[in-house]
Design a protein around this motif. Structure first.
Motif, mmCIF file in Angstrom:
data_model
loop_
_atom_site.group_PDB
_atom_site.id
_atom_site.type_symbol
_atom_site.label_atom_id
_atom_site.label_comp_id
_atom_site.label_asym_id
_atom_site.label_seq_id
_atom_site.Cartn_x
_atom_site.Cartn_y
_atom_site.Cartn_z
ATOM 1 N N TRP A 1 -11.874 -8.245 8.027
ATOM 2 C CA TRP A 1 -10.977 -8.308 6.848
ATOM 3 C C TRP A 1 -11.724 -8.613 5.558
ATOM 4 O O TRP A 1 -11.324 -8.129 4.475
ATOM 5 C CB TRP A 1 -9.908 -9.376 7.111
ATOM 6 C CG TRP A 1 -9.187 -9.839 5.876
ATOM 7 C CD1 TRP A 1 -9.294 -11.038 5.276
ATOM 8 C CD2 TRP A 1 -8.288 -9.073 5.084
ATOM 9 N NE1 TRP A 1 -8.537 -11.120 4.177
ATOM 10 C CE2 TRP A 1 -7.881 -9.862 4.025
ATOM 11 C CE3 TRP A 1 -7.802 -7.767 5.158
ATOM 12 C CZ2 TRP A 1 -6.987 -9.420 3.048
ATOM 13 C CZ3 TRP A 1 -6.910 -7.338 4.199
ATOM 14 C CH2 TRP A 1 -6.496 -8.147 3.152
ATOM 15 N N GLU B 1 -13.031 -5.376 -1.564
ATOM 16 C CA GLU B 1 -12.755 -4.067 -2.195
ATOM 17 C C GLU B 1 -11.453 -4.104 -3.018
ATOM 18 O O GLU B 1 -11.347 -3.493 -4.066
ATOM 19 C CB GLU B 1 -12.665 -2.981 -1.114
ATOM 20 C CG GLU B 1 -14.006 -2.665 -0.468
ATOM 21 C CD GLU B 1 -13.881 -1.582 0.597
ATOM 22 O OE1 GLU B 1 -12.809 -0.934 0.651
ATOM 23 O OE2 GLU B 1 -14.837 -1.391 1.348
ATOM 24 N N TYR C 1 0.844 -1.213 0.000
ATOM 25 C CA TYR C 1 0.000 0.000 0.000
ATOM 26 C C TYR C 1 0.875 1.258 0.000
ATOM 27 O O TYR C 1 0.626 2.217 -0.736
ATOM 28 C CB TYR C 1 -0.919 0.001 1.220
ATOM 29 C CG TYR C 1 -2.214 -0.747 1.030
ATOM 30 C CD1 TYR C 1 -3.101 -0.342 0.024
ATOM 31 C CD2 TYR C 1 -2.571 -1.803 1.863
ATOM 32 C CE1 TYR C 1 -4.304 -1.032 -0.127
ATOM 33 C CE2 TYR C 1 -3.749 -2.483 1.696
ATOM 34 C CZ TYR C 1 -4.625 -2.095 0.686
ATOM 35 O OH TYR C 1 -5.803 -2.763 0.514
ATOM 36 N N ASP D 1 -8.158 4.788 1.227
ATOM 37 C CA ASP D 1 -9.196 4.224 2.101
ATOM 38 C C ASP D 1 -8.845 2.794 2.519
ATOM 39 O O ASP D 1 -8.992 2.411 3.710
ATOM 40 C CB ASP D 1 -10.554 4.233 1.400
ATOM 41 C CG ASP D 1 -11.066 5.655 1.197
ATOM 42 O OD1 ASP D 1 -10.561 6.571 1.890
ATOM 43 O OD2 ASP D 1 -11.950 5.854 0.327
ATOM 44 N N LEU D 2 -8.396 1.977 1.554
ATOM 45 C CA LEU D 2 -8.033 0.597 1.864
ATOM 46 C C LEU D 2 -6.859 0.519 2.839
ATOM 47 O O LEU D 2 -6.818 -0.325 3.741
ATOM 48 C CB LEU D 2 -7.706 -0.155 0.569
ATOM 49 C CG LEU D 2 -8.918 -0.489 -0.331
ATOM 50 C CD1 LEU D 2 -8.436 -1.019 -1.673
ATOM 51 C CD2 LEU D 2 -9.823 -1.522 0.352
ATOM 52 N N GLN E 1 -12.541 -5.713 3.179
ATOM 53 C CA GLN E 1 -11.344 -5.153 2.557
ATOM 54 C C GLN E 1 -10.890 -6.002 1.365
ATOM 55 O O GLN E 1 -10.506 -5.489 0.315
ATOM 56 C CB GLN E 1 -10.197 -5.047 3.565
ATOM 57 C CG GLN E 1 -10.449 -4.040 4.681
ATOM 58 C CD GLN E 1 -9.226 -3.862 5.559
ATOM 59 O OE1 GLN E 1 -8.116 -3.773 5.067
ATOM 60 N NE2 GLN E 1 -9.463 -3.843 6.880
ATOM 61 N N LYS E 2 -10.908 -7.312 1.576
ATOM 62 C CA LYS E 2 -10.469 -8.228 0.509
ATOM 63 C C LYS E 2 -11.354 -8.067 -0.715
ATOM 64 O O LYS E 2 -10.865 -8.037 -1.857
ATOM 65 C CB LYS E 2 -10.506 -9.672 1.028
ATOM 66 C CG LYS E 2 -9.967 -10.678 0.022
ATOM 67 C CD LYS E 2 -10.053 -12.090 0.554
ATOM 68 C CE LYS E 2 -11.514 -12.543 0.647
ATOM 69 N NZ LYS E 2 -11.646 -13.967 1.015
ATOM 70 N N GLU F 1 -8.092 1.266 6.312
ATOM 71 C CA GLU F 1 -8.799 0.121 6.879
ATOM 72 C C GLU F 1 -7.808 -0.957 7.333
ATOM 73 O O GLU F 1 -7.997 -1.618 8.372
ATOM 74 C CB GLU F 1 -9.774 -0.455 5.859
ATOM 75 C CG GLU F 1 -10.944 0.489 5.553
ATOM 76 C CD GLU F 1 -11.828 -0.049 4.439
ATOM 77 O OE1 GLU F 1 -11.539 -1.157 3.923
ATOM 78 O OE2 GLU F 1 -12.797 0.641 4.057
ATOM 79 N N LEU F 2 -6.726 -1.139 6.565
ATOM 80 C CA LEU F 2 -5.732 -2.139 6.926
ATOM 81 C C LEU F 2 -5.032 -1.745 8.244
ATOM 82 O O LEU F 2 -4.776 -2.588 9.109
ATOM 83 C CB LEU F 2 -4.705 -2.304 5.820
ATOM 84 C CG LEU F 2 -3.577 -3.313 6.098
ATOM 85 C CD1 LEU F 2 -4.153 -4.743 6.187
ATOM 86 C CD2 LEU F 2 -2.497 -3.253 5.032
#
Length: 650
Positions: free
Chosen positions: A148, A154, A94, A118-119, A151-152, A122-123
């Motif tokens: 999780w 997305e 990221y 955004d991701l 997120q995966k 969240e991570l």
């Protein structure tokens, strides 16, 4: 040829030039438009696209590895260290996608950068729970797995949108459109460059043709003549000139002169045969390359040319008689003497026709010999005036002038030029003077003559007390504003009294300009110098010169003396000239008295002075001094004089 010229003129017209200008402007506009459109894609390349695809693929793989470790932990069989390692790897991916320069294409596409931010956020929210559960060794991994999973999904959507979505398709379509625009622009540019190259190639042909063609007559001109390398030796080379063309130019202007030139060319063309060539050197000068006419001599050919170009040029208010003059170099044997030499000889023949007053002159052995001699004389004169060793020598002699009342009374002498060449022998003085005038050496000759006279005659005026006149012929180059200073510095200041000098002007010289000549006469008269009109009667306007020029002497040419003892009419005519001189308050000097009978007649007519072989021949200075020292001779004295000088006179 004429139609080709018209096509070329249209091709290089204003319309064609404007059209090409608009084409160039269009290509520049198209290039600018392409630049603006492609600027948006300037960061897009195949490498960047591959890098963006690889980054997203790695993101998907690394998210899958983290998902696998979380599920193992939720099943109670996972390794916390592996889980933390996979978390760190995804975290680094990221960070790389969000901050590295290499990932810029990925971030710049659509809203990728916002989605990645955004991701990543969240991570980072999962980092605390994952760290805590990993340290405990056991815990509620189901809650982590539930957090999780979105997120995966997305991440998978992000990868899918970038690889198979409409935006990527449109991006590739834009790149392809840009390539098509560039290809079309290159094609149009190449076509335009080819067209412009062809245009400029034709322009060079057009300009070259125009530069070698006279715009008035359409004849080849002097530029064309420079490209001529060889002329067949069996052809005549004819130089031609319209007589008195400058008068036409002055009276009728350039348009009138052009009209006459066109008419003259039409008449010349009628004399040409197949294979002949006519070249225009200037408005009034031409050269022709003619094949000999079978059964027609060179003289007949010349007369045909003269007849064809002799006509009356009719204008609304006048009729002008037009004629031409020709110089002809005949065919030569073999290769001859070369084109340039033959061309020079044709012009030399033209100059000879001018000098002799003929309509044409044909070059021959005599003229060639004359040219060679004049070349030698010119070289000799140039070196002589530069005080260099040379085969040519100039000197002066003196022909006494005596009174008709007493042939032993020497009133003065005319200074005469003599020239001797080692190989050519004696050269006539008038030939030397003419050459100096034609070749720009007239001023040098005049200054040399003045210095020589002053150096030689110092003995006459200082030692003998002689005060007779020295008559000096002025060549045309001497009749300038510098003449007064030259007479003062080279003659008077050197010891020759001003009132002992008589400058002789021939009618041809005087024709330069009466006002100028009279101004010089007036300035030199203030120094005591007198003037004579020489060779009276040999020109066309003798009486006008007598009326207009402020001279004190009239030298009557020998042609009016020859035969007076044999013809009463000739004697009566000479008497009328002498009487006219007396009525004009001028002394008359009669040249060419060769015998006693002529002397007696001239004496009866009342002529003032005589210059001729019957009295004295031209002689060197030593002989003139000896003549003046002869007890029988008398001469004008510069009083007071020394006793010795007076005794010589007595």
């Amino acid at each position: 040829m004429l139609q080709g010229g018209l096509v070329l003129k249209k091709l290089f017209s204003r319309t064609t030039t404007v059209f090409l200008f608009l084409v160039v402007v269009f290509l520049l506009g198209a290039s600018f438009y392409t630049y603006i459109q492609d600027r948006k894609l300037q960061s897009v390349s195949l490498n960047s696209l591959r890098m963006a695809s690889w980054n997203l693929a790695q993101l998907d793989n690394e998210a899958g590895e983290l998902d696998f470790q979380i599920r193992l932990m939720a099943s109670g069989v996972g390794d916390p260290d592996n889980l933390l390692l996979r978390y760190d790897i995804l975290w680094s991916r990221y960070d790389y996608l969000i901050n590295s320069e290499e990932s810029a294409p990925t971030r710049e596409h659509d809203n990728n950068e916002e989605r990645l931010q955004d991701l990543f956020a969240e991570l980072r929210e999962l980092e605390g729970p994952i760290q805590a559960l990993a340290e405990q060794g056991d815990g509620r991994w189901v809650e982590v797995l539930a957090a999780w999973e979105p997120q995966k999904d997305e991440i998978r959507d992000l990868v899918t949108d970038n690889f198979v979505g409409d935006e990527t398709s449109r991006l590739m379509t834009s790149v392809q459109a840009s390539r098509n625009r560039l290809a079309n622009l290159r094609f149009m540019t190449l076509g335009a460059l080819i067209a412009v190259f062809i245009y400029f190639a034709l322009a060079m042909v057009f300009v070259r043709r125009q530069s070698r063609m006279d715009p008035v007559t359409g004849l080849p001109n002097s530029n064309y003549l420079r490209t001529v390398r060889q002329v067949s030796p069996d052809k005549l080379i004819v130089a031609c000139e319209i007589r008195r063309f400058q008068l036409v130019l002055g009276d009728y202007g350039n348009e009138g002169a052009n009209e006459l030139t066109r008419l003259f060319v039409r008449k010349l063309r009628k004399c040409l045969s197949s294979g002949d060539e006519l070249v225009q050197i200037s408005q009034s000068e031409f050269v022709m390359f003619l094949s000999p006419r079978e059964g027609i001599s060179l003289e007949q050919t010349a007369r045909l040319l003269v007849e064809a170009t002799t006509f009356d040029w009719r204008q609304p208010e006048s009729v002008l008689h037009i004629s031409a003059i020709f110089g002809i170099d005949p065919p030569c044997v073999g290769d001859g003497s070369g084109w340039s030499i033959r061309y020079q000889q044709a012009h030399r023949a033209l100059a000879q026709a001018h000098e002799e007053g003929h309509s044409y002159f044909i070059n021959g052995e005599n003229l060639r010999k004359r040219i060679e001699e004049e070349t030698q004389i010119h070289s000799g004169l140039s070196r002589f005036f530069n005080h260099e060793p040379c085969p040519l020598k100039l000197h002066i002699v003196y022909q006494p002038i005596v009174s008709t009342m007493d042939r032993n009374y020497v009133t003065g002498a005319e200074v005469l030029l003599r020239c001797q060449h080692e190989s050519l022998g004696a050269i006539p003085p008038n030939r030397v003077v003419d050459l100096c005038e034609r070749l720009g050496l007239g001023g040098h000759l005049g200054r040399w003559l003045f210095r020589r006279i002053a150096r030689e005659t110092a003995e006459l005026y200082k030692d003998l007390g002689f005060h007779g006149n020295l008559s000096i012929n002025l060549n045309p180059s001497m009749l300038t504003d510098q003449l007064v200073d030259q007479v003062q510095s080279l003659l008077i200041d050197a010891g020759v009294p001003g009132n002992a000098l008589c400058m002789e002007i021939t009618e041809d010289n005087a024709a330069l300009e009466f006002e100028t000549i009279n101004r010089l006469i007036g300035q030199l008269r203030d120094l005591g110098v007198s003037f004579a009109l020489n060779d009276f009667g040999t020109g066309h306007s003798s009486l006008e010169y007598v009326r207009e020029l402020k001279v004190q002497r009239l030298k009557i040419d020998r042609c009016f003396v020859d035969g007076i003892e044999l013809s009463e009419d000739k004697a009566r005519f000479l008497g009328s000239i002498i009487a006219m001189a007396e009525q004009a308050y001028m002394k008359s000097v009669i040249e060419g008295v060769e015998n006693e009978a002529q002397w007696q007649l001239v004496e009866q007519m009342g002529g003032s002075l005589i210059q001729g072989y019957h009295a004295h021949r031209p002689m060197p200075l030593a002989d003139l001094i000896a003549l003046l020292q002869d007890p029988a001779t008398s001469y004008p004295l510069d009083l007071p004089v020394s006793t010795a000088s007076r005794r010589l006179v007595e």
